[in-house]
Motif scaffolding. Structure first.
Motif, PDB file in Angstrom:
ATOM      1  N   ASN A 110      18.866  44.454  24.446  1.00 56.15           N
ATOM      2  CA  ASN A 110      19.921  44.675  23.450  1.00 56.15           C
ATOM      3  C   ASN A 110      19.386  44.469  22.038  1.00 56.15           C
ATOM      4  OD1 ASN A 110      21.925  45.357  25.279  1.00 56.15           O
ATOM      5  ND2 ASN A 110      22.628  43.246  25.505  1.00 56.15           N
ATOM      6  N   TRP A 111      18.550  43.467  21.845  1.00 58.01           N
ATOM      7  CA  TRP A 111      17.942  43.240  20.535  1.00 58.01           C
ATOM      8  C   TRP A 111      17.146  44.466  20.110  1.00 58.01           C
ATOM      9  CZ3 TRP A 111      15.277  37.754  20.359  1.00 58.01           C
ATOM     10  CH2 TRP A 111      16.252  36.755  20.345  1.00 58.01           C
ATOM     11  N   PRO A 117      17.259  41.659  13.837  1.00 64.30           N
ATOM     12  CA  PRO A 117      16.176  41.001  13.087  1.00 64.30           C
ATOM     13  C   PRO A 117      15.324  40.051  13.938  1.00 64.30           C
ATOM     14  CG  PRO A 117      18.260  40.829  11.892  1.00 64.30           C
ATOM     15  CD  PRO A 117      18.557  41.456  13.201  1.00 64.30           C
ATOM     16  N   LEU A 118      15.869  39.530  15.019  1.00 59.27           N
ATOM     17  CA  LEU A 118      15.106  38.617  15.867  1.00 59.27           C
ATOM     18  C   LEU A 118      14.095  39.340  16.762  1.00 59.27           C
ATOM     19  CD1 LEU A 118      17.838  36.026  16.882  1.00 59.27           C
ATOM     20  CD2 LEU A 118      15.996  35.746  15.236  1.00 59.27           C
ATOM     21  N   ALA A 144      11.667  49.319  16.823  1.00 58.60           N
ATOM     22  CA  ALA A 144      12.007  47.908  16.571  1.00 58.60           C
ATOM     23  C   ALA A 144      10.869  47.175  15.900  1.00 58.60           C
ATOM     24  CB  ALA A 144      12.386  47.222  17.880  1.00 58.60           C
ATOM     25  N   GLY A 145       9.740  47.847  15.726  1.00 62.16           N
ATOM     26  CA  GLY A 145       8.618  47.232  15.004  1.00 62.16           C
ATOM     27  C   GLY A 145       7.530  46.625  15.876  1.00 62.16           C
TER      28      GLY A 145
END
Length: 148
Positions: A110-111, A117-118, A144-145
């Motif tokens: 989900n993140w 940001p987490l 997401a990086g």
């Protein structure tokens, strides 16, 4: 006339059962042949050697401070199948651990999908687990990086 059996054929060694029995506290060993037979029966029944070894070790730890009058000797422990409760407990814990891990991975997924940001705190091992479980795609991970 029939020849007498050789010493080699008299005792067939069951190394797997021997290893399991070796986990039992040495001061409580009794009736080795009966124990090995019971261990083999449990293994033939489908109990994994790893689980049975863990059950023996769990009982040894649990009863470490007991006096000799309060402990169960190996022949009685295997004969009365007291190992079953430990094996069932191990299996239950394994299932609970899997459920917690799946829940954690779902939260991490989900993140990633929300680009929370987490996400920067997700470890490479967790990224690998997310990809292996097919909860996210490589494109979502990159967005997401993480990992290019």
């Amino acid at each position: 006339m029939k020849e007498p059996p050789t010493r080699d054929s008299v005792v067939a060694v069951d190394e797997e059962a021997e290893r399991i029995l070796a986990s039992y506290p040495p001061d409580r060993l009794r009736g080795k042949a009966d124990c090995l037979r019971r261990i083999r029966a449990a293994l033939d029944e489908g109990v994994s050697a790893k689980d049975l070894t863990e059950a023996v070790k769990a009982y040894a730890t649990e009863s470490a401070g007991f006096t000799r009058s309060k402990v169960c000797f190996s022949d009685n422990w295997f004969n009365s199948a007291r190992w079953r409760t430990h094996v069932e407990y191990i299996a239950t814990n394994r299932e609970q651990t899997k459920a917690v891990k799946a829940e954690m991975l779902a939260g991490l997924a989900n993140w990633v999908t929300d680009r929370h940001p987490l996400c920067r705190h997700i470890t490479p091992g967790q990224v690998d687990a997310l990809l292996a479980a097919e909860l996210v795609t490589q494109a979502q991970i990159q967005a997401a990086g993480h990992r290019s």
